[in-house]
Each structure stands twice: as structure tokens, then as C-alpha cells.
Write an enzyme that holds these catalytic residues in place. Structure first.
Site, PDB file in Angstrom:
ATOM      1  N   ASP A 189       0.165   3.148   2.929  1.00  0.00           N
ATOM      2  CA  ASP A 189      -0.858   2.099   2.862  1.00  0.00           C
ATOM      3  C   ASP A 189      -0.199   0.745   2.582  1.00  0.00           C
ATOM      4  OD1 ASP A 189      -0.257   2.573   0.212  1.00  0.00           O
ATOM      5  OD2 ASP A 189      -2.344   2.752  -0.457  1.00  0.00           O
ATOM      6  N   SER A 190       1.142   0.762   2.453  1.00  0.00           N
ATOM      7  CA  SER A 190       1.890  -0.501   2.436  1.00  0.00           C
ATOM      8  C   SER A 190       1.643  -1.290   3.713  1.00  0.00           C
ATOM      9  CB  SER A 190       3.394  -0.238   2.271  1.00  0.00           C
ATOM     10  OG  SER A 190       3.842   0.718   3.212  1.00  0.00           O
ATOM     11  N   ASP A 250      -0.957   8.146   3.762  1.00  0.00           N
ATOM     12  CA  ASP A 250      -1.526   7.793   2.453  1.00  0.00           C
ATOM     13  C   ASP A 250      -3.048   7.834   2.451  1.00  0.00           C
ATOM     14  OD1 ASP A 250       0.508   7.314   0.617  1.00  0.00           O
ATOM     15  OD2 ASP A 250       0.787   5.225   1.236  1.00  0.00           O
ATOM     16  N   LYS A 261      -0.779  11.773   0.893  1.00  0.00           N
ATOM     17  CA  LYS A 261      -0.231  11.329  -0.387  1.00  0.00           C
ATOM     18  C   LYS A 261      -1.306  10.598  -1.163  1.00  0.00           C
ATOM     19  CE  LYS A 261       3.030   7.915  -0.685  1.00  0.00           C
ATOM     20  NZ  LYS A 261       2.348   6.882  -1.473  1.00  0.00           N
ATOM     21  N   GLU A 263      -2.072   8.631  -5.170  1.00  0.00           N
ATOM     22  CA  GLU A 263      -1.434   8.053  -6.351  1.00  0.00           C
ATOM     23  C   GLU A 263      -2.099   8.560  -7.625  1.00  0.00           C
ATOM     24  OE1 GLU A 263      -1.225   3.759  -6.064  1.00  0.00           O
ATOM     25  OE2 GLU A 263      -0.309   3.850  -4.073  1.00  0.00           O
ATOM     26  N   GLU A 269       8.141   5.982  -7.985  1.00  0.00           N
ATOM     27  CA  GLU A 269       8.387   4.577  -7.630  1.00  0.00           C
ATOM     28  C   GLU A 269       8.683   3.733  -8.871  1.00  0.00           C
ATOM     29  OE1 GLU A 269       5.515   2.862  -4.977  1.00  0.00           O
ATOM     30  OE2 GLU A 269       6.369   0.853  -5.153  1.00  0.00           O
TER      31      GLU A 269
END
Ligand code: KIV
Length: 271
Positions: free
Chosen positions: A51-52, A90, A118, A120, A187
Site C-alpha cells: 500500500d506504499s 497489502d 499482509k 499491520e 519495519e
């Protein structure tokens, strides 16, 4: 197509075996089919449709504006040219607030071509991880600096620096693993903590600013090509330095991760 010529696509079984044999796993982000094809040609084992893309494709200052629909679009673009790599996509901000919503969002990403999703977070996501895994959605967890929580954290800061925070993060990682996560991105944490968490788990850890001892490494493609605007984070190396083409730079990344040359001491954080 690579795998039709004899190259088997990379599966989670293969990645777990690489981790067990201590062969470093290479991961990079991609958001389009041209780069997906190139990463495949260069032998990158895992492609992350991160999602970057909110930052590097859309020009936002955070990942929070990214929607499931946009992740689906980019996952489809990457999947179309993917011949061999394992594809992780993501779950974007606020798309996994409860198990039902998480399954709906994950199903869209899997239908678009993702092999794994993925998300978070730590123990507060355990129920969601378990719910997804029990319904055949493979999950990669993400601990340390959580970009989707940037507004809560007050900025992009190194995490897990104190003794208590480090121990807490190890517990979180164990909880994610127990809930069924098969991979963990770490991260922006001290290198010593990256090593401690990797040693404490049986699933592979993929570091981005988490030191050299993780099972593998990931970078945002535009960062490692030196084309992201602004000052790069400490953990980024510009692989275009000394290389004449994008392909040569990506091949150098693969070589340096495999040999342990990247990340160097200068790319890590102290505890
Ligand atoms: O979105 C992304 O690119 C990521 C990496 C920073 C790991 O999550």
C-alpha cells in the site's frame, strides 16, 4: 512464461524451506506489470504489492488514502506479468476492522492474484489472522513501524527501542505466529531486535530497516532505484549507484541480500 519452461512458481512451502535452510529471501515492491516482469527476470522471490503505492504511485504523504479497489487494480496489473514470484498484497487502511470485513477484502485481493495478504499489527489482530487462515487466506503480519498508524504514532519513527518495547514486540510476533501468520515483516526496529525476533520464530521474518539477521529483506522499488523524492530513510540503499540499468540494480540487490552484504551496518538502527 518462466514456470512453463521448467521454473516452478515460488510457493509458501518453498519460502519456509528457504528459511529453514537459512537461504535469504528477496522481496521487492511492484505496482505494475512491467516491473513485475522485470522482478521475475531478476529472480526476486517475493513481490509485494504494497500500500506504499499511496506514496510512490499516488503521491500521498501516507498510505491511509489507499482503498481495496485500488489494491485490487494494482494486484491484477502485477499478477498478469508474474510468472514465478510469490505475490503478497497489502490489506489497506481500515479494510480489516473485523473478521468479516477482513475476509471480504482479502478475498478480493486473492481473486486479483495475491498468494497471501499482509496486514499491520500485533496481538490485536490475532483473531483476524486466525479467521483468515482458517478460511484458507495465507497471512503475513507486519510489526515495528506501522505506516497505516502514522497519524497515531505521530510520524515515521523507529520502534522497539526500549527493553520493554522490544520484549513486547517479540510477544506480539509470537502471538501472530500462533494465530497462523506464515510470514512477518519487521519495519524500522533495532537490528538486535530483528535478530531476536527471527531467532524466536519458526516462520520467516522479512526486514526493512530491521538488520541483517532477518530471513529476508524488502525495500520499496522506487527507493532502491533512488527515484523517490526527498531524503531516503536510513535503511535504504540506492542500487542504481554503480549500475547502468534498472535490471542490473535489481540483480545487485538480489545478490547482496543473498550474500548478506545488504543490509550493511550503516542501514541498521541501534537498540
Ligand atoms: O507497503 C509497503 O511497501 C510495505 C513495505 C514497506 C514493507 O508494507
Amino acid at each position: 512464461m518462466g514456470y512453463l519452461q521448467g521454473d516452478k512458481p515460488i510457493s509458501i512451502t518453498k519460502l519456509l524451506a528457504m528459511h529453514a535452510e537459512r537461504e535469504k529471501i528477496t522481496m521487492l515492491t511492484a505496482y505494475d506489470s512491467t516491473m513485475s516482469a522485470l522482478l521475475n527476470r531478476c529472480g526476486v522471490e517475493v513481490i509485494l504489492v504494497g500500500d506504499s503505492l499511496g506514496n510512490v504511485i499516488q503521491g500521498h504523504s501516507s498510505t491511509t488514502p489507499v482503498t481495496v479497489e485500488q489494491m485490487v487494480y494494482h494486484t491484477e496489473c502485477v499478477a498478469r506479468a508474474n510468472t514465478r514470484a510469490f505475490l503478497i498484497s497489502d490489506l489497506p487502511f481500515a479494510s480489516y476492522g473485523d473478521p468479516i470485513q477482513a475476509l471480504d477484502s482479502a478475498a478480493e485481493l486473492m481473486r486479483a492474484g495475491a498468494d497471501m495478504v499482509k496486514l499491520e499489527g500485533g496481538d490485536w489482530q490475532a483473531d483476524i489472522i486466525q479467521y483468515l487462515v482458517e478460511r484458507s487466506v495465507p497471512v503475513c503480519a507486519h510489526l515495528g513501524l506501522l505506516p497505516q498508524s502514522v497519524h497515531l504514532l505521530g510520524g515515521y519513527k523507529v520502534q522497539g527501542k526500549s527493553k520493554d518495547a522490544a520484549s513486547h514486540m517479540l510477544e506480539q510476533a509470537l502471538t501472530c505466529q500462533a494465530a497462523g501468520a506464515q510470514m512477518l515483516v519487521l519495519e524500522a526496529i533495532p537490528s538486535s531486535l530483528g535478530e531476536r525476533i527471527t531467532e524466536g520464530l519458526h516462520i520467516p521474518t522479512i526486514g526493512i530497516g530491521a538488520g541483517p539477521d532477518c530471513s529476508g529483506q524488502v525495500l520499496v522499488l522506487q527507493d532502491m532505484l533512488g527515484i523517490s523524492p526527498g531524503k531516503p530513510p536510513k535503511f535504504v540503499k540506492n542500487f542504481m549507484d554503480g549500475h547502468q540499468s534498472i535490471e542490473a540494480a535489481i540483480k545487485a540487490y538480489v545478490r547482496e541480500v543473498k550474500s548478506g552484504k545488504f543490509p550493511g551496518l550503516e542501514h541498521g538502527f541501534a537498540g
